[in-house]
Design a protein around this motif. Structure first.
Motif, PDB file in Angstrom:
ATOM      1  N   PHE A  85       0.714  -0.865   0.031  1.00 54.38           N
ATOM      2  CA  PHE A  85      -0.008  -0.209   0.477  1.00 54.38           C
ATOM      3  C   PHE A  85       0.798   1.307  -0.048  1.00 54.38           C
ATOM      4  N   ASN A  89      -0.125   4.218  -2.660  1.00 52.00           N
ATOM      5  CA  ASN A  89      -0.655   5.528  -2.033  1.00 52.00           C
ATOM      6  C   ASN A  89       0.327   6.971  -3.134  1.00 52.00           C
TER       7      ASN A  89
ATOM      8  N   GLU B  66       1.731   4.730  11.150  1.00 53.86           N
ATOM      9  CA  GLU B  66       2.076   3.240  10.646  1.00 53.86           C
ATOM     10  C   GLU B  66       3.476   3.137  11.203  1.00 53.86           C
ATOM     11  N   ILE B 143      -2.568  -3.493   9.848  1.00 55.45           N
ATOM     12  CA  ILE B 143      -2.659  -4.437   9.106  1.00 55.45           C
ATOM     13  C   ILE B 143      -4.654  -3.622   8.230  1.00 55.45           C
ATOM     14  N   ILE B 146      -4.170   0.191   7.975  1.00 58.31           N
ATOM     15  CA  ILE B 146      -3.599   0.834   5.911  1.00 58.31           C
ATOM     16  C   ILE B 146      -4.348   0.660   5.272  1.00 58.31           C
ATOM     17  N   MET B 147      -4.772  -0.795   5.642  1.00 57.87           N
ATOM     18  CA  MET B 147      -5.908  -1.167   4.898  1.00 57.87           C
ATOM     19  C   MET B 147      -7.823  -0.142   4.694  1.00 57.87           C
ATOM     20  N   TYR B 149      -7.060   2.869   5.106  1.00 58.16           N
ATOM     21  CA  TYR B 149      -6.766   3.912   4.797  1.00 58.16           C
ATOM     22  C   TYR B 149      -6.557   4.365   3.707  1.00 58.16           C
ATOM     23  N   ALA B 150      -5.865   2.803   2.133  1.00 54.39           N
ATOM     24  CA  ALA B 150      -5.862   2.896   0.924  1.00 54.39           C
ATOM     25  C   ALA B 150      -6.851   2.481   0.291  1.00 54.39           C
ATOM     26  N   SER B 151      -7.941   2.470   1.011  1.00 54.89           N
ATOM     27  CA  SER B 151      -8.892   1.914   0.456  1.00 54.89           C
ATOM     28  C   SER B 151     -10.259   3.177  -0.013  1.00 54.89           C
ATOM     29  N   ARG B 153      -8.073   6.318  -0.012  1.00 59.85           N
ATOM     30  CA  ARG B 153      -7.792   7.510  -0.842  1.00 59.85           C
ATOM     31  C   ARG B 153      -8.173   7.837  -2.476  1.00 59.85           C
ATOM     32  N   ARG B 154      -8.710   6.998  -2.421  1.00 61.04           N
ATOM     33  CA  ARG B 154      -8.795   6.953  -4.561  1.00 61.04           C
ATOM     34  C   ARG B 154     -10.336   7.352  -4.450  1.00 61.04           C
ATOM     35  N   TYR B 157     -12.746   5.144  -8.316  1.00 58.73           N
ATOM     36  CA  TYR B 157     -13.088   3.649  -8.907  1.00 58.73           C
ATOM     37  C   TYR B 157     -14.827   3.085  -8.065  1.00 58.73           C
TER      38      TYR B 157
ATOM     39  N   ARG C 104      -7.348  -1.656  -9.495  1.00 61.84           N
ATOM     40  CA  ARG C 104      -7.188  -1.152  -9.401  1.00 61.84           C
ATOM     41  C   ARG C 104      -5.882  -1.109 -10.340  1.00 61.84           C
TER      42      ARG C 104
END
Lengths: 90, 157, 118
Positions: A85, A89, B66, B143, B146-147, B149-151, B153-154, B157, C104
């Motif tokens: 990740f 990012n 993190e 885990i 971070i998952m 936060y990553a989902s 961000r954008r 989609y 993605r």
């Protein structure tokens, strides 16, 4: 039905029949046959490790190397997730 | 995920200390009652995940980074391996329970059979429980954080 | 045969998971199948270490009248199940991260549209 689905169906049926037959040939539920190792651990857990909890004595004392490998796997998984990740990012 | 409503935030704030106390109890009494480092660590990490869901991942990542979670997990792993190597130094083999029978701490051997629980037993096993608990808390919460936060961000989609 | 009912439950879980892994085309559903197989294996380990009428191997305030080796369940399969659960959580997190990455990159979760088949 395509050729891939046909092969998958044959594989699935063979595995299902094999597993079902093997489940019928197991020992009866609640009457295991070989009990020497676990009897030894249950009898000596309090004297050798001082623990009242038999499972904890196995996890941290008798099979400590197992727990070490498990901790390594958890560490590797966290490192892998963070690596994936962090790269995504940017 | 930008956090949920005020009701959810209030209930999560009230419930969070109880979950933390329960998880730390499971870790600390791992050698006496059902439980241990892994189970208690999973309980505490799920409590932290509840806070994460209620308040949103951006707010939570502003509170704890993190990188700090990675450092915490490494500290847990180093404590665990250090206790194992100390068994090699003071005793005979790797993972030797060298504190049992000594007078320092956690040294009492209980009598055989059904006993009343005494927390001052079991040698290095409570210390290993704490190390593994710290490691599991930091690992699982890292885990999940971070998952999440990553989902978020954008959103395209 | 009725005494083998827990083993049949284990086999049912494994077959359901195998079906999801073989016949589904969505990556998330395949991961769900892997998780169901893992639950079946955990249940198999626990079932293997059970003695009839036994209690958990914990000595704190034991019920009176428990025979010490014969009246307790096996501790070793329970410890191995504990290991297996934590490893399962780690592997599940890694699989879901890779699936997010794949989504993605390709924009789809269908295994027939990912990879060599253009």
């Amino acid at each position: 039905m395509s050729k891939r689905n046909l092969f998958a169906l044959i594989f699935f049926v063979i595995m299902a029949v094999f597993l079902f037959i093997s489940s019928l040939m197991m020992h009866p539920f609640g009457n295991p046959e070989k009990t020497n190792m676990d009897d030894e651990i249950i009898e000596n857990a309090q004297i050798e490790t001082g623990t009242n909890n038999g499972v904890t004595s196995v996890v941290f004392d008798y099979r400590g190397f197992d727990t070490l490998g498990e901790a390594t796997i958890l560490f590797t998984a966290v490192a892998g997730v963070i690596m994936i990740f962090r790269r995504m990012n940017k | 995920m930008n956090g949920m409503s005020r009701i959810v935030k209030t209930i999560a704030s009230i419930t969070f200390p109880l979950v933390m106390i329960y998880g730390l109890y499971i870790i600390a009494h791992g050698h006496l009652t059902p439980g241990g480092g892994f189970q208690g660590g999973a309980v505490v990490a799920s409590g932290c995940a509840m806070i994460l869901i209620a308040y949103g991942s951006v707010w939570t990542l502003g509170k704890i980074k993190e990188k700090n979670l990675s450092i915490l997990e490494s500290v847990g792993a180093i404590c665990f391996i250090t206790l194992a190597i100390l068994g090699l130094g003071f005793g005979t083999v790797f993972f030797k329970n060298f504190l049992i029978g000594s007078e320092i701490i956690f040294g009492i051997i209980p009598s055989f059979g059904s006993t009343i629980s005494n927390i001052n037993t079991a040698g290095v096993i409570p210390l290993m429980n704490f190390a593994v608990g710290l490691k599991v808390i930091a690992g699982l919460f890292g885990i999940v954080l971070i998952m999440a936060y990553a989902s978020t961000r954008r959103d395209k989609y | 045969m009725i005494f083998n009912f827990p083993f049949i439950a284990v086999i049912a879980l494994i077959i359901i998971g195998l079906y999801a892994m073989v016949f589904r085309k969505n990556l998330i559903k395949m991961v769900i199948g892997i998780t169901i197989i893992q639950s079946g294996v955990n249940l198999f380990l626990i079932t293997l270490g059970y003695r009839e009428g036994s209690v958990a191997p914990i000595f704190t305030s034991l019920p009176s009248g428990t025979e010490i080796p014969q009246g307790m369940a096996f501790p070793v399969p329970q410890a191995l199940t504990l290991t297996s659960i934590v490893i399962g959580v780690a592997v599940l997190a890694l699989m879901l991260s890779l699936i997010i990455h794949i989504y993605r990159h390709y924009g789809t979760l269908d295994v027939r549209k990912i990879g060599g088949e253009k």
